[in-house]
Design a protein around this motif. Structure first.
Motif, mmCIF file in Angstrom:
data_model
loop_
_atom_site.group_PDB
_atom_site.id
_atom_site.type_symbol
_atom_site.label_atom_id
_atom_site.label_comp_id
_atom_site.label_asym_id
_atom_site.label_seq_id
_atom_site.Cartn_x
_atom_site.Cartn_y
_atom_site.Cartn_z
ATOM 1 N N LEU A 99 -64.873 32.523 44.989
ATOM 2 C CA LEU A 99 -63.490 32.653 44.535
ATOM 3 C C LEU A 99 -62.518 32.167 45.605
ATOM 4 O O LEU A 99 -61.520 31.501 45.299
ATOM 5 C CB LEU A 99 -63.188 34.105 44.164
ATOM 6 N N ARG A 100 -62.798 32.487 46.873
ATOM 7 C CA ARG A 100 -61.933 31.996 47.953
ATOM 8 C C ARG A 100 -61.975 30.475 48.044
ATOM 9 O O ARG A 100 -60.950 29.823 48.269
ATOM 10 C CB ARG A 100 -62.365 32.611 49.288
ATOM 11 N N LEU A 101 -63.182 29.893 47.883
ATOM 12 C CA LEU A 101 -63.308 28.442 47.951
ATOM 13 C C LEU A 101 -62.542 27.763 46.816
ATOM 14 O O LEU A 101 -61.917 26.717 47.012
ATOM 15 C CB LEU A 101 -64.788 28.044 47.890
ATOM 16 N N ILE A 102 -62.584 28.362 45.631
ATOM 17 C CA ILE A 102 -61.845 27.797 44.493
ATOM 18 C C ILE A 102 -60.349 27.882 44.733
ATOM 19 O O ILE A 102 -59.601 26.914 44.517
ATOM 20 C CB ILE A 102 -62.230 28.534 43.196
ATOM 21 N N GLN A 103 -59.885 29.028 45.215
ATOM 22 C CA GLN A 103 -58.459 29.195 45.490
ATOM 23 C C GLN A 103 -57.970 28.250 46.572
ATOM 24 O O GLN A 103 -56.830 27.787 46.540
ATOM 25 C CB GLN A 103 -58.167 30.641 45.891
ATOM 26 N N ALA A 104 -58.854 27.939 47.537
ATOM 27 C CA ALA A 104 -58.483 27.040 48.632
ATOM 28 C C ALA A 104 -58.623 25.568 48.240
ATOM 29 O O ALA A 104 -58.294 24.687 49.035
ATOM 30 C CB ALA A 104 -59.346 27.331 49.857
ATOM 31 N N GLY A 105 -59.129 25.294 47.044
ATOM 32 C CA GLY A 105 -59.305 23.928 46.603
ATOM 33 C C GLY A 105 -60.538 23.257 47.167
ATOM 34 O O GLY A 105 -60.689 22.035 47.068
ATOM 35 N N GLU A 106 -61.440 24.046 47.771
ATOM 36 C CA GLU A 106 -62.663 23.486 48.361
ATOM 37 C C GLU A 106 -63.828 23.470 47.381
ATOM 38 O O GLU A 106 -64.882 22.912 47.685
ATOM 39 C CB GLU A 106 -63.045 24.289 49.612
ATOM 40 N N LEU A 107 -63.656 24.107 46.239
ATOM 41 C CA LEU A 107 -64.699 24.146 45.218
ATOM 42 C C LEU A 107 -64.026 23.989 43.868
ATOM 43 O O LEU A 107 -63.028 24.670 43.579
ATOM 44 C CB LEU A 107 -65.458 25.475 45.278
ATOM 45 N N GLU A 108 -64.540 23.075 43.055
ATOM 46 C CA GLU A 108 -63.943 22.831 41.747
ATOM 47 C C GLU A 108 -64.158 24.037 40.840
ATOM 48 O O GLU A 108 -65.256 24.598 40.773
ATOM 49 C CB GLU A 108 -64.565 21.584 41.109
ATOM 50 N N ALA A 109 -63.106 24.426 40.157
ATOM 51 C CA ALA A 109 -63.196 25.580 39.259
ATOM 52 C C ALA A 109 -64.094 25.256 38.075
ATOM 53 O O ALA A 109 -63.963 24.192 37.467
ATOM 54 C CB ALA A 109 -61.812 25.979 38.766
ATOM 55 N N PRO A 110 -65.023 26.146 37.716
ATOM 56 C CA PRO A 110 -65.877 25.891 36.555
ATOM 57 C C PRO A 110 -65.075 25.993 35.259
ATOM 58 O O PRO A 110 -63.967 26.549 35.234
ATOM 59 C CB PRO A 110 -66.932 26.998 36.638
ATOM 60 N N GLU A 111 -65.647 25.470 34.201
ATOM 61 C CA GLU A 111 -64.978 25.542 32.900
ATOM 62 C C GLU A 111 -65.005 26.959 32.340
ATOM 63 O O GLU A 111 -64.065 27.399 31.671
ATOM 64 C CB GLU A 111 -65.650 24.580 31.914
ATOM 65 N N SER A 112 -66.085 27.677 32.620
ATOM 66 C CA SER A 112 -66.184 29.050 32.120
ATOM 67 C C SER A 112 -67.057 29.878 33.059
ATOM 68 O O SER A 112 -67.960 29.352 33.716
ATOM 69 C CB SER A 112 -66.776 29.081 30.708
ATOM 70 N N VAL A 113 -66.770 31.181 33.108
ATOM 71 C CA VAL A 113 -67.553 32.150 33.875
ATOM 72 C C VAL A 113 -67.774 33.369 32.983
ATOM 73 O O VAL A 113 -66.819 33.999 32.535
ATOM 74 C CB VAL A 113 -66.841 32.582 35.174
ATOM 75 N N LYS A 114 -69.043 33.667 32.737
ATOM 76 C CA LYS A 114 -69.389 34.814 31.894
ATOM 77 C C LYS A 114 -70.252 35.778 32.705
ATOM 78 O O LYS A 114 -71.318 35.409 33.189
ATOM 79 C CB LYS A 114 -70.144 34.368 30.646
ATOM 80 N N VAL A 115 -69.778 37.015 32.846
ATOM 81 C CA VAL A 115 -70.479 38.030 33.620
ATOM 82 C C VAL A 115 -70.860 39.191 32.714
ATOM 83 O O VAL A 115 -70.035 39.692 31.940
ATOM 84 C CB VAL A 115 -69.597 38.557 34.783
ATOM 85 N N ARG A 116 -72.127 39.615 32.823
ATOM 86 C CA ARG A 116 -72.581 40.834 32.136
ATOM 87 C C ARG A 116 -73.105 41.792 33.188
ATOM 88 O O ARG A 116 -74.050 41.476 33.909
ATOM 89 C CB ARG A 116 -73.658 40.516 31.090
ATOM 90 N N LEU A 117 -72.496 42.939 33.265
ATOM 91 C CA LEU A 117 -72.792 43.919 34.305
ATOM 92 C C LEU A 117 -73.424 45.152 33.679
ATOM 93 O O LEU A 117 -72.836 45.780 32.801
ATOM 94 C CB LEU A 117 -71.499 44.293 35.025
ATOM 95 N N LEU A 118 -74.635 45.489 34.131
ATOM 96 C CA LEU A 118 -75.368 46.640 33.615
ATOM 97 C C LEU A 118 -75.489 47.679 34.729
ATOM 98 O O LEU A 118 -76.053 47.405 35.790
ATOM 99 C CB LEU A 118 -76.758 46.208 33.136
ATOM 100 N N LEU A 119 -74.947 48.883 34.472
ATOM 101 C CA LEU A 119 -74.905 49.954 35.459
ATOM 102 C C LEU A 119 -75.561 51.206 34.889
ATOM 103 O O LEU A 119 -75.685 51.351 33.668
ATOM 104 C CB LEU A 119 -73.453 50.278 35.832
ATOM 105 N N PRO A 120 -75.967 52.138 35.759
ATOM 106 C CA PRO A 120 -76.500 53.412 35.245
ATOM 107 C C PRO A 120 -75.401 54.209 34.556
ATOM 108 O O PRO A 120 -74.233 54.158 34.955
ATOM 109 C CB PRO A 120 -77.006 54.120 36.505
#
Length: 299
Positions: free
Chosen positions: A134-155
């Motif tokens: 996320l820091r690299l994207i904000q700094a312009g050092e990494l191209e932002a992806p078209e989509s990010v999908k996160v699924r988080l499984l917790l107890p």
């Protein structure tokens, strides 16, 4: 630097001297990857300095990616030597969770469509590792992806988990209450961090789903872009933590220092990598689509 320099002889800012000594202990293996750093109070006594000075020393080590710190859980050694913090992921063997996940997650963000499935105790390691790309994207050092999908499984927050628990009273609810607060904090932090991508105006579509399941996680699993998995076991430790102004002696899991094993479905030296990734995906999907329930962070 010459042998007779003031820095070498212990002069200069005290926090740099402390950071140098702790760094040397990590480089030599006295403090191994995954070990917990002594508390600020203990370091303050050892070096005969204020806690503010100790904090500055730890900030130096954190900046150099030697340690990682999470509020309420202390500081842990991430790596045994001063290897470049942004080196390419190594597929040769396992490594500390904080380092391995950060490296592979950064690589996973270099494709247009990013998917991430996670099963863990609190999402602490994931939340920490997510800050890198996320820091690299904000700094312009990494191209932002078209989509990010996160699924988080917790107890499940209501489940009677085997760990954490008070060492001399398994029925005491306070360790589980503390865990719920930690899990909520890290899950909200992750949700907010990923959500920032949509706010940058770079056209990234984001999705974060969170579910819970009534089991005690004895391992952690991360699935990246459906082609890679990182898997590791939690180690049960006995330690003292503070909660609501009181110290508690508890049995707990430590996740940042856990060892993660990397497997890839891509062609490589691991003959079972593709099968391990496939089985891991099948397991996650089976839990997610059957007994897992949507988790509301705030009731």
């Amino acid at each position: 630097m010459s042998p007779g320099s003031s820095e070498q002889n212990g002069a200069g800012p005290p926090f740099r001297r402390i950071a140098r000594e702790l760094r040397a202990e990590m480089d030599s293996g006295v403090l191994a990857a995954g070990d917990q750093i002594p508390t600020q109070k203990a370091l303050s006594r050892r070096f005969k300095v204020s806690r503010a000075t100790v904090q500055r020393a730890l900030d130096e080590l954190r900046k150099d990616a030697y340690i990682d710190s999470q509020r309420g859980r202390g500081s842990y050694v991430l790596r045994p030597s001063a290897a470049p913090a942004h080196a390419a992921p190594s597929h040769a063997g396992p490594g500390p969770a904080g380092v391995e996940l950060a490296e592979h997650l950064e690589a996973a963000f270099r494709v247009p469509t990013v998917t991430l499935d996670s099963f863990s105790l609190t999402a602490e390691t994931l939340n920490s590792a997510m800050q890198g790309p996320l820091r690299l994207i904000q700094a312009g050092e990494l191209e932002a992806p078209e989509s990010v999908k996160v699924r988080l499984l917790l107890p499940s927050p209501d489940a009677m988990l085997a760990v954490p628990r008070l060492a001399d009273d398994p029925e005491d609810p306070r360790p589980r209450e503390r865990l719920r607060q930690l899990a909520q904090s890290h899950a909200l932090g992750l949700q907010s961090s990923v959500g920032r991508l949509a706010d940058l105006g770079l056209g990234t579509e984001v999705s974060v789903e969170i579910k819970s399941v009534a089991v005690t996680p004895v391992n952690k699993l991360y699935l990246l872009n459906e082609t890679e998995s990182l898997f590791g076991y939690y180690k049960v430790v006995r330690r003292t933590v503070s909660y609501r102004g009181e110290d508690m002696d508890i049995y707990d899991f430590l996740g940042l220092g856990a060892t993660l094993f990397h497997h890839s479905a891509k062609a490589g030296p691991d003959p079972y990598g593709a099968e391990f990734v496939r089985r891991s995906r099948d397991w996650f999907e089976s839990v997610w689509s059957t007994i897992a329930e949507p988790l509301t962070l705030f009731e």
